[in-house]
Design an enzyme around this catalytic site. Structure first.
Site, PDB file in Angstrom:
ATOM      1  N   ASP A  70      53.092   0.271  86.931  1.00 18.97           N
ATOM      2  CA  ASP A  70      52.041   0.390  87.937  1.00 18.97           C
ATOM      3  C   ASP A  70      51.562   1.822  88.117  1.00 18.97           C
ATOM      4  O   ASP A  70      50.391   2.049  88.426  1.00 18.97           O
ATOM      5  CB  ASP A  70      52.473  -0.221  89.266  1.00 18.97           C
ATOM      6  N   ASP A 480      62.140   5.209  96.149  1.00 17.71           N
ATOM      7  CA  ASP A 480      62.654   3.844  95.997  1.00 17.71           C
ATOM      8  C   ASP A 480      64.115   3.723  95.615  1.00 17.71           C
ATOM      9  O   ASP A 480      64.785   2.795  96.059  1.00 17.71           O
ATOM     10  CB  ASP A 480      61.820   3.039  94.996  1.00 17.71           C
TER      11      ASP A 480
END
Length: 886
Positions: A70, A480
């Protein structure tokens, strides 16, 4: 990949270099000559760390596969090493959005061709429009077709697809589904130009959240997939029947039966859901569809699987579980091309207790699951998991049944069975690519083995880096997955930081004279936002938050580790002695300030906010605004104090509509001097001094001499050496940079999606800083050449060439000649100019890599074509000098 990653660098990007067009240099700006050094670039291994929404196998050539990410570019599978090789490292800062890949297409007619639809955001965060990149050498080099709209590789719905497709019969024809109401687009010249299919009837209407004023969640997800029925065409003639998926819950699937001339909504189709995927089994005449009530990649709550019979128009609900029993959407969907009746699908949005994978061998008539409950909460798995190659994938968890660690995954939207090997399957998750090479054990009743198939694909978003003078080589703060302590850059660490296990680490620091003391801060849904270590980051314990903390912010450790200053999100700047059992508010400094410590005086701390520099001499209790002026007015600033010297501070940052550059203070921030030879700078870091130098080496991601790149100076910024090249740019590199205090020339570079990049210089002597070289290609002395074919396919190959100066004198220009033994032709060459006449080739230096010191080397690479044989040249000449061939 969790939600936290979406805005990792967006605000800094918007405020920094990309805030507008770069201003023209003032007439008084001095000219600068930039030397170049030859660097070897690698990743500090993490292996994965981000969402892989798509995996694409070529349908006509075995072992040719691609993966898209992404925000971290695209990759090609290398079967010989079972690794991935990055394909978009040449994307530069000015087009950082092109590291987001919304779709990939591999040409089954000509497997050398691959296409990537790139662009990260469809709203204002991304300063450039999207583009379709095309390659005729499997991604080794690219050409670009700009689009008149943006694409969203990191937008909601990014796991749907594929939005880009090549006609399997006439490969000059491609289709692209666009977001934002831009419709369906077509190219008839192999991706060189694109035009809208104006008669396509539906541009989509689904948005994740219509109330989002930023334009992120409120964007129309548009046209989400295109698939061809290859049985309705013949070689060289356009395929007549193709299907298109639209983000519209009432009108999700359209078809053309006349090569795209006219379109109609498929009659009888289910409504109330989005068709996330549409995969055609032309052999049996079935279009399989995965439906979800949401666009993904993590928010599906209900779903169904359907099968459409292309010849009869019959729709059949083939869902493996009743709709009422779903708490997830379906998205991952694949057909076994060796046995087309075998279909697999994923419950992509099932976080708890795990994702689910479904398999049918009768085109969806009946299904089995990857795991079942025996007696709740106990599970029976058809698989075993081996994450020994990437052990952090357990996330340090110790869950209670029915959860297990490691999980099969989450956000499992990219699922593919190898079209040439029914036993091999790969699927992407929010953190990795998992795969198996004995999938067919599923049907025989024995367990298949799931392992990470991720090596070489590095996708972390890097927020901060530190290289202490002893202990670990590198400490990282990552989005993350928190971050890692690297003692060996070539190996995957066993675990991310735990206790606390922050989802995203925003800042970290160590005590300069006591590097066993380390502090980190970051984001967490609940629990403390700060952790401490007394063993150089090997083990951690949680601190206590001051009242009001909502996020990590920035943190600084005193040079001796006796105290800490923290500027968290949600409240003002705080200070503490010891390890944060209690905190006190700092005075004289605004909330949200960036904080750093002096690296020699344990009671001196610094801060910056909105153009003002702040100084504390009492351990962070009180700050005073400096009288320094002319600093950047915004907050896109990073600054550091030099180790070992009190009051020596370097500050970088700014924006193109105001002050922007690199500043130096030798009086603790009381005043700053702007370096006139640095036009723009976004990071600053220090590393081991060069041999004979009295000052540590400086590193920056900057624009110097009109060139953007990664730069090094060994003379306190008087001269600069560009150490990367145009094939190694990695998009946005503005978050952090640091040299290694123990290894001269080694630099660690933060990227936003390509992980931690580190570079090592070929100048093993620890040599000098700036200065330029000439371009006269008449060197003398001994030379050695290494010619390495790094990839070869039918009719094409890729080669790296290293030319070493083994003589006693430096070269100020070079020209290397050779003759191909089998008539090979160079199609593209990088890091050098070249000419070719027949089989004879001459490769000549560029302006930035003309200077090659004695004992150093220079490298370039190329792609070429061959037929019959692809033998290596046996002789290379540098002018009249014959080189040794290694």
């Amino acid at each position: 990949m969790r939600r936290t990653r979406i805005l990792t660098a967006v605000l800094a990007l918007a405020a920094g270099l990309l805030g507008g067009a770069a201003p023209a240099l003032a007439a008084s700006t001095p000219k600068v000559t930039i030397a170049a050094d030859t660097y070897t670039w690698k990743n500090a291994r993490v292996d994965g760390g981000g969402f892989v929404p798509g995996i694409v196998f070529n349908r006509s050539e075995k072992n040719l596969a691609y993966a898209r990410t992404d925000i971290g570019g695209a990759y090609r599978w290398v079967e010989s090493s079972k690794t991935w090789t990055p394909l978009l490292d040449s994307v530069g800062w000015n087009e950082w959005g092109h590291t987001g890949v919304v779709s990939l297409a591999s040409d089954s007619v000509d497997p050398n061709k691959v296409y990537a639809a790139v662009g990260t955001y469809t709203n204002s965060w991304d300063p450039t429009n999207g583009a379709v990149l095309r390659s005729s050498d499997r991604g080794a080099s690219w050409q670009k077709a700009d689009l008149p709209f943006k694409l969203g590789g990191n937008m909601p719905g990014r796991g749907m697809g594929e939005r880009l497709a090549v006609d399997p019969n006439k490969n000059s024809v491609l289709y692209l589904g666009a977001p934002s109401g831009k419709g369906l687009w077509r190219s008839t010249d192999s991706g060189a130009s694109w035009s809208q299919v104006t008669n396509f009837p539906n541009v989509g209407n689904y948005v994740q959240d219509s109330t989002d004023s930023s334009g992120y969640a409120s964007d129309n997800q548009g046209i989400v997939w295109v698939t061809f029925d290859e049985s309705t065409g013949s070689s060289g003639s356009a395929t007549q029947t193709l299907y298109v998926g639209v983000a519209d819950k009432d009108n999700a699937v359209y078809r053309s039966t006349d090569g795209g001339a006219t379109w109609s909504r498929l009659a009888g189709q289910p409504t109330g859901y989005l068709a996330d995927k549409g995969v055609l089994d032309a052999t049996n005449g079935y279009l399989h569809l995965a439906y979800s009530d949401k666009g993904g990649p993590y928010d599906g709550g209900k779903g169904q699987l359907w099968r459409y019979a292309t010849k009869t128009g019959t729709w059949t609900n083939v869902s493996p579980v009743a709709e009422a029993d779903t708490y997830f959407g379906f998205s991952g969907l694949t057909v076994d091309r060796q046995h087309p009746g075998t279909v697999m699908a994923t419950a992509y949005s099932s976080w708890w207790p795990d994702t689910q994978i479904f398999r049918s061998t009768d085109s969806g008539g009946t299904w089995t699951k990857a795991w079942d409950y025996t007696s709740y909460p106990n599970r029976s798995n058809r698989y075993t998991m081996d994450v020994s190659s990437v052990p952090w994938l357990t996330f340090g968890a110790n869950p209670s049944p029915p959860e297990q660690t490691p999980k099969l995954g989450w956000m499992t939207e990219g699922l593919e069975i190898d079209p040439f090997n029914s036993a091999r399957m790969m699927y992407g998750t929010g953190a990795t690519i998992y795969g198996t090479e004995n999938l067919t054990h599923w049907d025989s009743g024995s367990q298949f083995t799931v392992k990470p198939m991720i090596q070489g694909l590095e996708e972390t978003a890097v927020n901060d880096l530190a290289s202490p003078p002893s202990g670990a080589s590198l400490l990282s703060a990552l989005g993350d997955i928190g971050g890692f302590r690297h003692t060996d850059l070539t190996k995957v660490p066993s675990m991310m930081y735990t206790s606390p296990n922050l989802t995203t680490t925003t800042s970290l620091d160590y005590a300069e004279t006591n590097p066993n003391t380390v502090v980190r801060v970051g984001n967490l849904d609940s629990g403390p936002h700060i952790g401490f270590s007394t063993d150089n980051g090997a083990n951690w314990f949680a601190g206590t938050d001051p009242s009001g903390v909502t996020g990590g912010g920035t943190v600084a450790a005193a040079s001796d580790g006796s105290r800490f200053v923290w500027s968290p999100a949600g409240t003002g700047v705080q200070y503490t002695t010891g390890f944060g059992t209690s905190w006190s508010a700092s005075s004289g400094i605004p909330s949200g300030a960036i904080v750093e410590s002096d690296r020699a005086d344990p009671k001196t701390f610094y801060g910056f906010k909105s153009g003002k520099f702040y100084v504390s001499s009492d351990g962070g209790a009180t700050f005073t605004a400096s009288a320094a002026t002319g600093l950047p007015s915004g907050d896109s600033v990073r600054f550091k104090a030099l180790p070992g010297t009190k009051g020596d501070v370097w500050l970088s940052g700014g924006a193109s509509d105001g002050a922007y550059g690199l500043w130096h203070s030798t009086d603790g921030g009381a005043s700053f001097t702007k370096l006139s030879n640095v036009e723009q700078a976004d990071t600053i870091g220090f590393g081991k001094a060069a041999t004979g130098a009295s000052y540590q080496t400086l590193y920056t991601s900057a624009k110097i001499g009109g060139v953007g790149g990664i730069f090094r100076s060994t003379d306190k910024g008087a001269t600069w050496t560009r150490i990367n090249d145009d094939t190694h740019q990695w998009g946005w590199t503005g978050a952090a940079i640091t040299g290694d205090p123990r290894v001269y020339g080694r630099v660690y570079v933060a990227t936003n999606g390509r992980g931690i990049i580190y570079g090592d210089t070929s100048d093993t002597s620890g040599g000098g800083g700036g200065g330029g070289g000439g371009t006269d290609p008449t060197p003398t002395g001994a030379c050695a050449v290494t010619y390495k074919i790094t990839n070869q396919w039918s009719g094409g190959f890729q080669t790296d060439v290293t030319l070493a100066n083994t003589g006693a004198d430096a070269w100020n220009g070079w020209s290397l000649g050779w003759t191909f033994p089998d008539g090979q032709k160079i199609t593209q060459l990088w890091n050098a100019d070249h000419t070719q006449s027949g089989s004879a080739v001459a490769a000549k230096n560029l302006s930035w890599n003309a200077h090659v010191a004695a004992g150093s080397s220079v490298s370039f690479g190329f792609t070429g074509s061959w037929s019959g044989s692809n033998g290596k040249p046996t002789s290379f000449k540098l002018g009249d000098q014959t080189c040794t061939v290694g």
